[in-house]
Enzyme design. Sequence first.
Site, PDB file in Angstrom:
ATOM      1  CG  PHE A   1     -12.669  -2.517  17.755  1.00 21.92           C
ATOM      2  CD1 PHE A   1     -13.744  -3.384  17.580  1.00 21.92           C
ATOM      3  CD2 PHE A   1     -11.654  -2.537  16.812  1.00 21.92           C
ATOM      4  CE1 PHE A   1     -13.802  -4.248  16.501  1.00 21.92           C
ATOM      5  CE2 PHE A   1     -11.697  -3.403  15.722  1.00 21.92           C
ATOM      6  CZ  PHE A   1     -12.780  -4.254  15.560  1.00 21.92           C
TER       7      PHE A   1
ATOM      8  CG  ASP B   1       6.232  -6.694  -2.699  1.00 28.25           C
ATOM      9  OD1 ASP B   1       5.935  -5.558  -2.299  1.00 28.25           O
ATOM     10  OD2 ASP B   1       5.684  -7.741  -2.250  1.00 28.25           O
TER      11      ASP B   1
ATOM     12  CG  LEU C   1       4.168 -10.083  -5.673  1.00 23.32           C
ATOM     13  CD1 LEU C   1       3.780 -10.655  -7.037  1.00 23.32           C
ATOM     14  CD2 LEU C   1       3.727  -8.611  -5.595  1.00 23.32           C
TER      15      LEU C   1
ATOM     16  CE1 TYR D   1       4.507  -3.249  12.216  1.00 22.78           C
ATOM     17  CE2 TYR D   1       3.223  -1.714  13.524  1.00 22.78           C
ATOM     18  CZ  TYR D   1       3.931  -2.004  12.374  1.00 22.78           C
ATOM     19  OH  TYR D   1       4.073  -1.056  11.393  1.00 22.78           O
TER      20      TYR D   1
ATOM     21  CE1 TYR E   1      -3.053   3.063   0.784  1.00 21.60           C
ATOM     22  CE2 TYR E   1      -2.535   2.805   3.118  1.00 21.60           C
ATOM     23  CZ  TYR E   1      -3.152   3.505   2.097  1.00 21.60           C
ATOM     24  OH  TYR E   1      -3.856   4.633   2.383  1.00 21.60           O
TER      25      TYR E   1
HETATM   26  N1  UFG Z   1     -11.304   0.477  14.923  1.00 16.46           N
HETATM   27  C1  UFG Z   1     -12.637   0.230  15.213  1.00 16.46           C
HETATM   28  N2  UFG Z   1     -13.294  -0.663  14.432  1.00 16.46           N
HETATM   29  C2  UFG Z   1     -12.706  -1.356  13.422  1.00 16.46           C
HETATM   30  C3  UFG Z   1     -11.335  -1.107  13.148  1.00 16.46           C
HETATM   31  C4  UFG Z   1     -10.673  -0.190  13.924  1.00 16.46           C
HETATM   32  O1  UFG Z   1     -13.202   0.823  16.114  1.00 16.46           O
HETATM   33  O2  UFG Z   1     -13.363  -2.184  12.796  1.00 16.46           O
HETATM   34  C5  UFG Z   1     -10.583   1.473  15.705  1.00 16.46           C
HETATM   35  C6  UFG Z   1      -9.355   0.917  16.409  1.00 16.46           C
HETATM   36  O3  UFG Z   1      -9.701   0.385  17.646  1.00 16.46           O
HETATM   37  C7  UFG Z   1      -8.479   2.163  16.498  1.00 16.46           C
HETATM   38  C8  UFG Z   1      -8.870   2.980  15.267  1.00 16.46           C
HETATM   39  O4  UFG Z   1     -10.117   2.470  14.837  1.00 16.46           O
HETATM   40  O5  UFG Z   1      -8.817   2.900  17.627  1.00 16.46           O
HETATM   41  C9  UFG Z   1      -7.882   2.848  14.129  1.00 16.46           C
HETATM   42  O6  UFG Z   1      -7.637   1.461  13.927  1.00 16.46           O
HETATM   43  P1  UFG Z   1      -6.798   0.903  12.691  1.00 16.46           P
HETATM   44  O7  UFG Z   1      -6.804  -0.588  12.813  1.00 16.46           O
HETATM   45  O8  UFG Z   1      -7.281   1.517  11.431  1.00 16.46           O
HETATM   46  O9  UFG Z   1      -5.348   1.494  12.957  1.00 16.46           O
HETATM   47  P2  UFG Z   1      -4.398   1.360  14.241  1.00 16.46           P
HETATM   48  O10 UFG Z   1      -4.380   2.709  14.877  1.00 16.46           O
HETATM   49  O11 UFG Z   1      -4.743   0.231  15.094  1.00 16.46           O
HETATM   50  O12 UFG Z   1      -3.035   0.950  13.535  1.00 16.46           O
HETATM   51  C10 UFG Z   1      -2.213   1.833  12.869  1.00 16.46           C
HETATM   52  C11 UFG Z   1      -1.358   1.071  11.851  1.00 16.46           C
HETATM   53  C12 UFG Z   1      -0.474   0.081  12.583  1.00 16.46           C
HETATM   54  C13 UFG Z   1       0.308   0.799  13.642  1.00 16.46           C
HETATM   55  C14 UFG Z   1      -0.589   1.564  14.553  1.00 16.46           C
HETATM   56  C15 UFG Z   1       0.206   2.383  15.513  1.00 16.46           C
HETATM   57  O13 UFG Z   1      -2.169   0.396  10.943  1.00 16.46           O
HETATM   58  O14 UFG Z   1       0.409  -0.504  11.659  1.00 16.46           O
HETATM   59  O15 UFG Z   1      -1.392   2.469  13.797  1.00 16.46           O
HETATM   60  O16 UFG Z   1      -0.514   2.457  16.691  1.00 16.46           O
HETATM   61  F1  UFG Z   1       0.994  -0.086  14.405  1.00 16.46           F
END
Ligand code: UFG
Length: 322
Positions: A206, A29, A31, A139, A10
């Site tokens: 969440f 890559d 893939l 991670y 991405y």
């Molecule tokens: N969330 C929901 N519902 C969902 C998916 C996510 O409520 O279905 C919330 C999560 O709890 C979080 C926010 O939306 O509070 C963002 O979640 P993401 O999964 O989109 O992203 P993250 O913040 O968890 O993760 C990102 C990067 C990771 C990195 C992290 C650093 O994708 O690689 O930030 O904290 F590690």
Amino acid sequence: MILVVGGAGYIGSHVVKELVEKEQVIVLDNLSTGHRNLVDDRAVFVQGDLGNKADLKSIFETYPIQAVMHFAANSLVGESVKNPMKYYQNNVAATLTLLETIVDYGVKHFIFSSTAATYGIPNVELITEDCPTNPINPYGRSKLMVEQMLADFAVAYGLNYVVLRYFNAAGAHESGEIGEDHNPETHLIPLILQHLLGQREKIAVFGTDYDTPDGTCIRDYIHVTDLAKAHILALEALLTGKKKTAVYNLGNGLGYSVKEVIETCEKVTGRKAVIEYTDRRPGDPARLVASSQKIEEELGWKAEYSLEQIIESAWRWHRQHS
Ligand code: UFG
């Protein structure tokens, strides 16, 4: 020539799209999570693995590589807790093989994709690069280990590097040709948009009991093209000798809660979401917002896309490629 490892993923593919305008580019890559069709036609593509010495050797012996950008990693926090072996193998051990090869072939410049997850649970409004790094999951630890290896390699072998700690990458390229395509998808914005396209029944939130104004987690969403532009500036800084080593945050400096992101998606798409409020997802800090002042001052970078523009670009991509 610039080697982009993980250039079919991405963020890597968006950087390649900017980079081919200025440089000759070769993408390596395997893939495993990337897609061949995301790689710009102007780049040379090699399917192979950064942990495989023979794959690396054939590239370094064939092409005059000046600098390496490294995007290839597993990046799901939850998966890293369940399967840390995969993360230490792919993100740390394989990267060590890449770094060893870079040193062997005398390549001096390296750009590394790191993450806000290196900070753990910071207790500041805006995270600066000198905040303590206390990752709370494998991670984040895997990324921090590589940052530490880079610092040691700079001293011992004269490797110049820039570490870029991304906050929440989102959005898609203006051309509409490339965008976010994870399988399975776990990120908030694509999940909301897939739901609004009718591909998912609802969107889960969440946790609603965080210590934030509306109880949901706050994140700093940054457009993938803004991220890509920072890589171009970082590369220039290394190639011109302006920087020898640096660590930079990349975010907008603005925090949006999960509820606010859903509302903005509803506004952009004109569609109403069905929301299910669920328990917290383990490992989620309440608030992660970047100060990107350092890279703004030192390299002249500035994030240009607002949350609304990020979602608009993602919406165009998802509608076209659903
Ligand atoms: N969330 C929901 N519902 C969902 C998916 C996510 O409520 O279905 C919330 C999560 O709890 C979080 C926010 O939306 O509070 C963002 O979640 P993401 O999964 O989109 O992203 P993250 O913040 O968890 O993760 C990102 C990067 C990771 C990195 C992290 C650093 O994708 O690689 O930030 O904290 F590690």
